[in-house]
Every structure is written in C-alpha cells, then in structure tokens.
Design an enzyme around this catalytic site. Structure first.
Site, PDB file in Angstrom:
ATOM      1  N   GLY A  77       0.670  -1.314   0.068  1.00  0.00           N
ATOM      2  CA  GLY A  77       0.040   0.108   0.008  1.00  0.00           C
ATOM      3  C   GLY A  77       0.851   1.164   0.032  1.00  0.00           C
ATOM      4  CB  THR A  78       4.018   2.222   1.826  1.00  0.00           C
ATOM      5  OG1 THR A  78       3.447   1.640   3.147  1.00  0.00           O
ATOM      6  CG2 THR A  78       4.797   3.310   2.106  1.00  0.00           C
ATOM      7  CG  ASN A 162      -4.769   3.944   9.670  1.00  0.00           C
ATOM      8  OD1 ASN A 162      -5.143   4.593   8.796  1.00  0.00           O
ATOM      9  ND2 ASN A 162      -3.545   3.672  10.468  1.00  0.00           N
ATOM     10  CD  GLN A 190      -7.011  -0.408   7.466  1.00  0.00           C
ATOM     11  OE1 GLN A 190      -7.630  -1.567   7.645  1.00  0.00           O
ATOM     12  NE2 GLN A 190      -5.713  -0.696   7.800  1.00  0.00           N
ATOM     13  CB  SER A 211      -2.397  -2.796   1.210  1.00  0.00           C
ATOM     14  OG  SER A 211      -1.329  -3.868   1.783  1.00  0.00           O
ATOM     15  N   GLY A 212      -2.438  -5.928  -0.079  1.00  0.00           N
ATOM     16  CA  GLY A 212      -2.985  -7.488   0.117  1.00  0.00           C
ATOM     17  C   GLY A 212      -2.968  -7.770   1.463  1.00  0.00           C
ATOM     18  CG  HIS A 213      -0.489  -6.376   4.783  1.00  0.00           C
ATOM     19  ND1 HIS A 213      -0.220  -6.287   6.016  1.00  0.00           N
ATOM     20  CD2 HIS A 213       0.019  -5.376   4.383  1.00  0.00           C
ATOM     21  CE1 HIS A 213       0.009  -5.019   6.038  1.00  0.00           C
ATOM     22  NE2 HIS A 213       0.190  -4.398   5.056  1.00  0.00           N
ATOM     23  CB  THR A 249      11.649  -9.551 -12.437  1.00  0.00           C
ATOM     24  OG1 THR A 249      12.576  -9.217 -13.199  1.00  0.00           O
ATOM     25  CG2 THR A 249      10.814 -10.907 -12.544  1.00  0.00           C
ATOM     26  CB  CYS A 338       2.169   6.351  21.366  1.00  0.00           C
ATOM     27  SG  CYS A 338       1.152   6.410  22.778  1.00  0.00           S
TER      28      CYS A 338
HETATM   29  N1  PLP Z   1      -2.631   3.088   4.218  1.00  0.00           N
HETATM   30  C1  PLP Z   1      -3.307   2.902   5.323  1.00  0.00           C
HETATM   31  C2  PLP Z   1      -4.752   3.492   5.465  1.00  0.00           C
HETATM   32  C3  PLP Z   1      -3.036   1.601   5.946  1.00  0.00           C
HETATM   33  O1  PLP Z   1      -3.843   1.460   7.036  1.00  0.00           O
HETATM   34  C4  PLP Z   1      -1.811   0.964   5.557  1.00  0.00           C
HETATM   35  C5  PLP Z   1      -1.199   0.023   6.468  1.00  0.00           C
HETATM   36  O2  PLP Z   1      -1.683   0.003   7.623  1.00  0.00           O
HETATM   37  C6  PLP Z   1      -1.012   1.671   4.390  1.00  0.00           C
HETATM   38  C7  PLP Z   1      -1.479   2.719   3.806  1.00  0.00           C
HETATM   39  C8  PLP Z   1       0.283   0.838   4.104  1.00  0.00           C
HETATM   40  O3  PLP Z   1       0.117  -0.406   3.526  1.00  0.00           O
HETATM   41  P1  PLP Z   1       1.239  -1.459   3.448  1.00  0.00           P
HETATM   42  O4  PLP Z   1       1.498  -1.887   4.948  1.00  0.00           O
HETATM   43  O5  PLP Z   1       1.067  -2.332   2.673  1.00  0.00           O
HETATM   44  O6  PLP Z   1       2.472  -0.753   3.065  1.00  0.00           O
END
Ligand code: PLP
Length: 398
Positions: A77-78, A162, A190, A211-213, A249, A338
């Site tokens: 996601g980042t 989140n 989310q 994001s997959g996880h 790749t 925090c």
């Molecule tokens: N954006 C939100 C709202 C998230 O909750 C998160 C991860 O907690 C991310 C971005 C980042 O995703 P990733 O962990 O796949 O880099």
C-alpha cells in the site's frame, strides 16, 4: 525464527494485518516450485506466467469494478500511495518555475500519504491538510475552500481511517474534485474488501491504492488503480513491466495470492453477508465494553468500517491494557498508536481533539474473516478486570 502463533490466540488486529487465507496459500505454492519462469521470457515458461498474472489482474479489477488494464501491481500500500502522489503530482508539474501545484489532503491520513505530501511541500508544492470534526468526519467547508483555490490541484483522501474506521465521503469528494478539475487519489487500503461501495464504475476517483495483507493475501504485494487517461509519471523505472508503470520483475507468487484473495473478498462482499457478520461482532463487543465506566467510542458518531472499534477508557494507559490483554492471549492494538515511542497520542486522535485522558486509554479492536462470537466473549470476560485493576493504580483517579 519466532514461534508459530498458537491457535488459542484471539486475533483482533486485522487493520494491522490479516492472516493469509489457506486458499490463497494453496494457490501461491506452485509458483515457488515448478512455475518459476520469468514472465518476460518469450519461451513457454514465461508465457504461462504472464497469463496467470493477467488472471490475477482480472480478479483484482473485479473486486473494485474497473478494467484489468487499470490495475498496476506494486509491492504494498505504501508503494501505491507513493506512486500515486509523486507520480500524479509529477505529471502535473511540481513547481520548478511552472505553476505551483496545490496538494489537498487530510490531517488523519496514514504516514504513507502524509510523508510524500510533506516531501513535495519541500520541493515547492503547496500542501493543505483538511481537518476533521471531533467524531472524525471530514471538514467539508475546509475541503470546498481548498478546491476553490486557483491553479492545478491534486487531492489525496483516504477512504476509511485505519485507526478509527471512520469512512470519508469519497464519492462526494471525488465528484467535487472532478468539478474543480483536480486529480483525485484515494488510499483505500482499509476499505477494499470491506466496503461494497468501493466501485470504480460509480466513484470518479482518478487513482486508488490497495494492499494485499489487509485482505488475507500476504504482506509485500499491493496494487494501484489508475483510471484510463490519468497521467502518472512512473515512480520505478528501468523495465517494461506493468506497461512501463512499475519496472521490476513481477513478484509472481504474491500477485497470484492477491488475485485469489480479491476473488474471495468479492464472493464475501456480494450479498453483504460478511459486512453484516463483522458489524454484528463489532457491535456486540462495543455494547459490552461501553457498559464499563468512563468509556467512549472514538469516531462513534460517524459512519465507520463494520470491523473497527476504537474505544477510549479514561484515566488509564492503552499500552498497559494491551499488555494485560496479550497475557490473556488477546491481540489488539493501541487505539491512539503513539508515535515513535513518545507518549503523544497519534496524529489522528489529536486531529479529532479527543481529550487527553481518553486519548491515552484508547484501544483498537479490528475484526476479520476468522473471528467468532467466542472471541468477543473472551474479550468481554477479561476487560472489566483489566480496567478495574489499572484504574486502581491510576494517578488520575481520585
Ligand atoms: N494506508 C493505510 C490506511 C494503512 O492502514 C496502511 C497500513 O496499515 C497503509 C496505507 C500501508 O500499507 P502497507 O502496509 O501495505 O504498506
């Protein structure tokens, strides 16, 4: 190597990460063994993998109702957020003699959005961070005023928070951005797989991160939706993969895993059964915990994700509650996460103006596919004792 998680653990931290679905693991495994070709190779090993990647792309596209060609696979996601922001603003022209680009975002975004925006401020962009009301809802007047400013504009607004689960009015915000001629990105990390309303045929966003996880695929794979015609300067270059949008790749097993996870999420979302089930579990927990003295739900007045409860218990420390919960085999998270070990509550809780006493005693419980009523029972059985014990030790209670 750390120990395997025991099956007796109550895992209520699904906004941090989710367990990989067994169906996903099963579909990934052959790609670590016999199916090891490089998708760019012209021989039959390569061609087969390219076809499998396209199947996965189609499954992700179906989950959010877009064209497969609008999906770019990324590592997380980042990376999707960084690509959208640096790449989207880069395509608009980021200062440097040209007209200054205004980036409109919110005070409660994930750092994966806030940091790139602040970095671009250092490179000459103007950045406006929109505030939220005490229940976490977007300050619409501030947003409207920011959109009314002259010049080129780029919006990055999360679909759902989140920490609190509060849902922003993304459809309305994206329509307003379109009318103002602004490019609109949403961090839907989310929201995807949890909300059926994440539908690219209905919501006119230019770009969307997932994001997959967070949806029972492994960590280390994500995707960026880029609507056809939207201009993005590639963030990663040095290869032709992903139609030149993301060189490197392909992480084939993980892309296959994300595809299967997306398919499972879509099956669950159809008919709303999973959403109702998660909301029922969350609401039962919320009702039970709200019977404890001096408890308040952060974001309780707003529309929230069905799986998320962020609850504050005044006069005690969230971190201490987490330790006691962990001793009882319950994994949750600090509702005010925090920052970097400091005792300051998170930027989200601060932006909502949650009183100091409640902010420090906030917990986040986030449900997922594998949670049951038994998990809620376990939390409700131990929380009264934990709260009572910590209040008895608290310097803030008379
Ligand atoms: N954006 C939100 C709202 C998230 O909750 C998160 C991860 O907690 C991310 C971005 C980042 O995703 P990733 O962990 O796949 O880099």
């Amino acid at each position: 190597m750390s120990a395997q998680h025991d099956t007796d653990t109550v895992y209520l931290d699904n906004n941090a990460t989710t367990r990989v679905a067994p169906e996903v693991v099963g579909e990934m495994l052959p790609y670590f063994a016999g199916k090891y070709g490089n998708p760019s190779s012209t021989h039959r090993f390569g061609g087969a993998l390219l076809r499998d990647i396209e199947t996965a792309r189609g499954r992700v596209a179906e989950l959010i109702n877009c064209e497969p060609s609008e999906i770019v696979f990324t590592s997380c996601g980042t990376e999707s957020d960084n690509t959208a922001i640096f790449g989207g603003v880069g395509a608009l022209g980021s200062g440097g003699g040209a007209e200054i680009v205004t980036i409109i975002t919110t005070k409660v975004e994930h750092p994966a959005v806030l940091q790139p925006c602040r970095e671009l401020r250092g490179r000459g962009c103007k950045v406006v961070e929109i505030g939220v009301a005490p229940d976490g809802e977007l300050n619409w007047d501030e947003y409207g005023a920011a959109l009314a400013a002259p010049g080129r504009k780029f919006v990055s607004m999360m679909w759902a928070n989140n920490e609190t689960g509060v849902i922003f009015p993304v459809e309305r915000a994206a329509n307003a951005a379109r009318e103002a001629g602004a490019v609109f990105h949403t961090d839907a990390v989310q929201a995807v797989g949890k909300l059926a309303e994440v539908d690219m045929a209905k919501v006119p966003v230019s770009m969307l991160s997932l994001s997959g996880h967070k949806l029972h695929a492994p960590k280390g794979v994500g995707a960026l939706f880029v609507r056809r015609g939207v201009r993005v300067r590639p963030f990663m270059c040095g290869g032709h993969q992903e139609r030149g949008m993301r060189a490197g790749t392909e992480n084939v097993p993980y892309i296959i895993g994300l595809g299967r996870a997306a398919e499972l999420a879509r099956e669950e979302l159809c008919g709303g059964v999973s959403t109702e089930r998660l909301a029922r579990l969350r609401d039962r927990l919320e009702e039970g915990l709200m019977k404890l003295p001096d408890a308040s739900v952060n974001g309780g007045g707003a529309r929230r994700l069905p799986n998320t409860l962020n609850i504050g218990f005044s006069y005690i420390e969230g971190e201490s509650m987490l330790m006691y919960l962990s001793d009882c085999g319950i994994c949750a998270s600090s509702g005010s996460a925090c920052t970097s070990g400091s005792l300051e509550p998170s930027h989200v809780i601060r932006a909502m103006g949650v009183p100091f006493t409640a902010a420090h005693g906030s917990l986040r419980f986030s449900f997922g596919r594998y949670n049951t009523d038994g998990d809620v029972d376990r939390v409700l059985a131990v929380m009264p004792g934990i709260v009572e014990k910590l209040r008895a030790m608290s310097p803030f209670v008379g």
